[in-house]
Motif scaffolding. Structure first.
Motif, mmCIF file in Angstrom:
data_model
loop_
_atom_site.group_PDB
_atom_site.id
_atom_site.type_symbol
_atom_site.label_atom_id
_atom_site.label_comp_id
_atom_site.label_asym_id
_atom_site.label_seq_id
_atom_site.Cartn_x
_atom_site.Cartn_y
_atom_site.Cartn_z
ATOM 1 N N LEU A 1 -8.646 -17.786 -6.732
ATOM 2 C CA LEU A 1 -7.421 -18.533 -6.464
ATOM 3 C C LEU A 1 -7.526 -19.984 -6.913
ATOM 4 O O LEU A 1 -6.528 -20.605 -7.254
ATOM 5 N N ILE A 2 -8.746 -20.497 -6.887
ATOM 6 C CA ILE A 2 -8.983 -21.874 -7.324
ATOM 7 C C ILE A 2 -10.268 -21.926 -8.138
ATOM 8 O O ILE A 2 -11.067 -20.985 -8.102
ATOM 9 N N SER A 3 -10.464 -23.012 -8.844
ATOM 10 C CA SER A 3 -11.769 -23.303 -9.429
ATOM 11 C C SER A 3 -12.363 -24.424 -8.596
ATOM 12 O O SER A 3 -11.669 -25.358 -8.208
ATOM 13 N N LEU B 1 -4.151 -17.718 -12.548
ATOM 14 C CA LEU B 1 -2.928 -17.635 -11.736
ATOM 15 C C LEU B 1 -1.796 -18.424 -12.365
ATOM 16 O O LEU B 1 -0.641 -17.997 -12.339
ATOM 17 N N VAL B 2 -2.129 -19.577 -12.917
ATOM 18 C CA VAL B 2 -1.108 -20.379 -13.596
ATOM 19 C C VAL B 2 -0.516 -19.573 -14.747
ATOM 20 O O VAL B 2 0.712 -19.515 -14.920
ATOM 21 N N ALA B 3 -1.363 -18.904 -15.515
ATOM 22 C CA ALA B 3 -0.880 -18.090 -16.634
ATOM 23 C C ALA B 3 -0.022 -16.927 -16.128
ATOM 24 O O ALA B 3 1.014 -16.599 -16.708
ATOM 25 N N ARG B 4 -0.437 -16.332 -15.029
ATOM 26 C CA ARG B 4 0.290 -15.188 -14.460
ATOM 27 C C ARG B 4 1.667 -15.564 -13.939
ATOM 28 O O ARG B 4 2.636 -14.843 -14.132
ATOM 29 N N PHE B 5 1.741 -16.727 -13.264
ATOM 30 C CA PHE B 5 3.011 -17.137 -12.658
ATOM 31 C C PHE B 5 3.776 -18.143 -13.510
ATOM 32 O O PHE B 5 4.905 -18.489 -13.191
ATOM 33 N N ILE C 1 4.205 -23.489 -8.984
ATOM 34 C CA ILE C 1 4.421 -22.273 -8.198
ATOM 35 C C ILE C 1 3.135 -21.873 -7.490
ATOM 36 O O ILE C 1 3.131 -21.563 -6.302
ATOM 37 N N VAL C 2 2.026 -21.901 -8.202
ATOM 38 C CA VAL C 2 0.737 -21.512 -7.622
ATOM 39 C C VAL C 2 0.342 -22.475 -6.507
ATOM 40 O O VAL C 2 -0.108 -22.049 -5.437
ATOM 41 N N THR C 3 0.535 -23.770 -6.718
ATOM 42 C CA THR C 3 0.219 -24.765 -5.689
ATOM 43 C C THR C 3 1.034 -24.502 -4.430
ATOM 44 O O THR C 3 0.509 -24.524 -3.315
#
Length: 135
Positions: free
Chosen positions: A21-23, A54-58, A63-65
């Motif tokens: 979910l994060i790095s 996740l950024v690429a997915r959404f 949105i991810v934040t």
């Protein structure tokens, strides 16, 4: 207290990183002293970034934040600086034995925006009311 809280926060962030979910990479820098006029605080900056997958997915880091912020805050609060460790057992003992409501004693404090979550561990807060004496 500072090192126990740092270890706890690092553990939460490591779990979120393991879930992709994060790095996050633990920071080995030393804490620093933040000086104010009448008080000093021992501080440590800890951070992570939303997962690029996740950024690429959404399609948007915003949105991810927004999706991750509630989980991040619920997993981080209360920290050992407020509640002790292990959290669940300490929280239960405090509820059973303390005998009063802490009110706004502590909580996450900071900025939650469309692009970022920038929070601090706030403890020993004060609440003032208009017209109240001694506040």
């Amino acid at each position: 207290e500072n090192s126990i809280t740092e270890e706890y926060i690092n553990g939460v962030l490591q779990r979120l990183a393991a879930d992709e979910l994060i790095s996050f990479q633990s920071d080995s820098s030393s804490p620093y002293v933040k000086k104010f006029r009448t008080v000093q605080h021992l501080c440590k900056s800890i951070g992570g970034r939303v997962s690029q997958s996740l950024v690429a997915r959404f399609g948007s880091s915003r949105i991810v934040t927004q999706m991750l912020a509630p989980r991040l805050l619920s997993e981080l609060h209360p920290t050992p600086a407020v509640c002790g460790q292990p959290r669940d057992a300490s929280f239960r003992v405090i509820r059973e034995r303390e005998g009063f409501d802490r009110g706004w004693y502590a909580g996450p404090f900071g900025v939650l925006s469309r692009d970022a979550v920038d929070m601090s561990v706030a403890i020993r807060t004060m609440r003032g009311e208009r017209g109240a004496s001694g506040a």
